[in-house]
Design an enzyme around this catalytic site. Sequence first.
Site: not given
Lengths: 374, 374
Positions: B255, B258-259
């Site tokens: 996460e 990805e972010e």
Amino acid sequence: MAARALSLAPSLSLPSAITRSRAPLALRHLLRPLPRRLCLCLAAAARAQAHRPRALGCPTRHRGALIRGAGGAGGRQGGELGRRGSAMASSTNSTVAAELAVAAGRSGGVEPLPFVNDEHGGVIIEMVAPMDPGVFSASLKAALAKWREQGIRGVWIKLPITLSNLIPRVVEEGFWYHHAEETYLMLAYWLPNSTHTLPVNATHRVGIGAFIMNDKREVLAVQEKSGVLRGLGVWKFPTGIVEPGEDIYAGAVREVKEETGIDAEFVEVLAFRQSHQSFFDKSDLFFVCLLRPLSYDITKQDSEIEACQWMPVEEFAAQPFVQKHELVKYILEVGLTKVDKEYGGFSPITIKSAFTDKLSSFYMNRRDLDRASG
Amino acid sequence: MAARALSLAPSLSLPSAITRSRAPLALRHLLRPLPRRLCLCLAAAARAQAHRPRALGCPTRHRGALIRGAGGAGGRQGGELGRRGSAMASSTNSTVAAELAVAAGRSGGVEPLPFVNDEHGGVIIEMVAPMDPGVFSASLKAALAKWREQGIRGVWIKLPITLSNLIPRVVEEGFWYHHAEETYLMLAYWLPNSTHTLPVNATHRVGIGAFIMNDKREVLAVQEKSGVLRGLGVWKFPTGIVEPGEDIYAGAVREVKEETGIDAEFVEVLAFRQSHQSFFDKSDLFFVCLLRPLSYDITKQDSEIEACQWMPVEEFAAQPFVQKHELVKYILEVGLTKVDKEYGGFSPITIKSAFTDKLSSFYMNRRDLDRASG
């Protein structure tokens, strides 16, 4: 296919307490019948509408939801924006109703479907009353066409098990299954020409194992009537599955009481184990809980438990099964370290969301926090 | 109704690693096509059967499963008992097939349904090929009657979304929905005159929040494009949902990458939060993860993230939103205590089941365990 729902899930950032704390509100509208007085007001409002939707097969609570739900569209903005959103969505709903009423002439039988706007630019249809599958299909097609024009994103359809005959009609329109519970199936569809950002289905079951020792250094141990150890005379810690909506600490106390009759107090989560492919591809989170006994007389549960005893921990540890089973070995290790030495587990406090009255449980190492704060 | 499934779930004691470690095996049979050579053997065996089941609409992997699955019946006992169970169940299967063939005459069209025995005295039917709903109904009735006589307990039926037209026929027989994924619906039924002990559906989604700080005491902070904070300029910690089958530590690293584009290393679970009614009545487990940054140049994800920065932690903490939001306040508190003082979180090790090669992750306070063991 499943990967489609999954890889996109993060974009909803559901675990953020902020997003999640509001999520259930729109859904509660679906489940809460309106007070009679409000229904009358809504009925009056409906009569006053230029394009009043035909309410056939649309029970009061859905007429209510149809109008109340409109507010949901603006829910995401909150406050003043929320009110603006609400006004906007009200007109949206009556426009849809109008279009459906008009479409009725063309398609030879279209009825407004009971829906509410959700907080993410989508709609939730909850069917309750039976509907002719042909009429349902035509109504759904008309609604989808309208919602696509309006830029609606996700469309949810909740079908009770009593209306399973409508499922093929929903699937025909390109919907997929999102999740199911004993009495209903939820289907989902994404109208925009983009990959969907709908949240994933639940992925984990949550279980507990209880480490509970009396002052004679005996641990509470059981033999189960089912499972691979059945009939092998192996003693294990009490375990169980947390019920939907139940807190981990409450589930641990309940399971110990149910299986052994022992009253106990929750102390800490000492560790947890995450495993996958536990059942039908679902994952499992298993929390090792330290409990303090409040009573000592055992009353075993006959349906599940073959035998139950307070067992000297050394005797428990000496079982060959324990020696070759890493999970049990580690449960023993953290449990004994906690009891005999120094071990900081996680204990819960109740916290409140900043956006709703919703309470949740936050588990942390309070011993270390307290020490740090002097 | 749901309570029915729930209150009984503990009796399966699924969280016990022992039970669970075997559970997926029978199901894998369903999904794994047989090697060609084995198929030929099975075909030969089938030809040799006195009452050979008509194999219409029954693909090879299910003919295979029909026979292989028999072994599952004895799986629970294991070893010699397992072999006995296998033999017993084989004859069971061919008997059922025989009965179905005989019943065909009476009911005017009955076909053997592809099934395997599970490890709990039940059977799992997995439909793959289309079948006339009338024939399917007759076949299901005949099979249920036979299985009831034989003392079979739970009956599972897995229907792909392409066969949704068969759902009403299954519901007619008293089945309920157990769970659904994007491409299939699983229905369940309990034959004995007793309350069922079938496991509950998954109840929780699992999310992560990342506390990640660089050596300038700046935390990685994002503004999201959706959610209630959208457009309000509030900075929050990166959050996300763990994908099905994904470990918590892996989901946290993914996460963040990805972010924000930041490579990071998982350190510890610092705390977790359990909340209910998060989405469609499902619960949520949110794990607060401490990560160590391995890179520092931010590349934000345009689809979800409005803005991303390394933000001085004092500035982050000073946001009014943080002050009134207990969850974020506690994340900050445990994070800073970990970084500046002494805080024992849970870190994972990989453990192996004693009964299969399956690996899982066990999270515990390793700092305290190491200290205790000197």
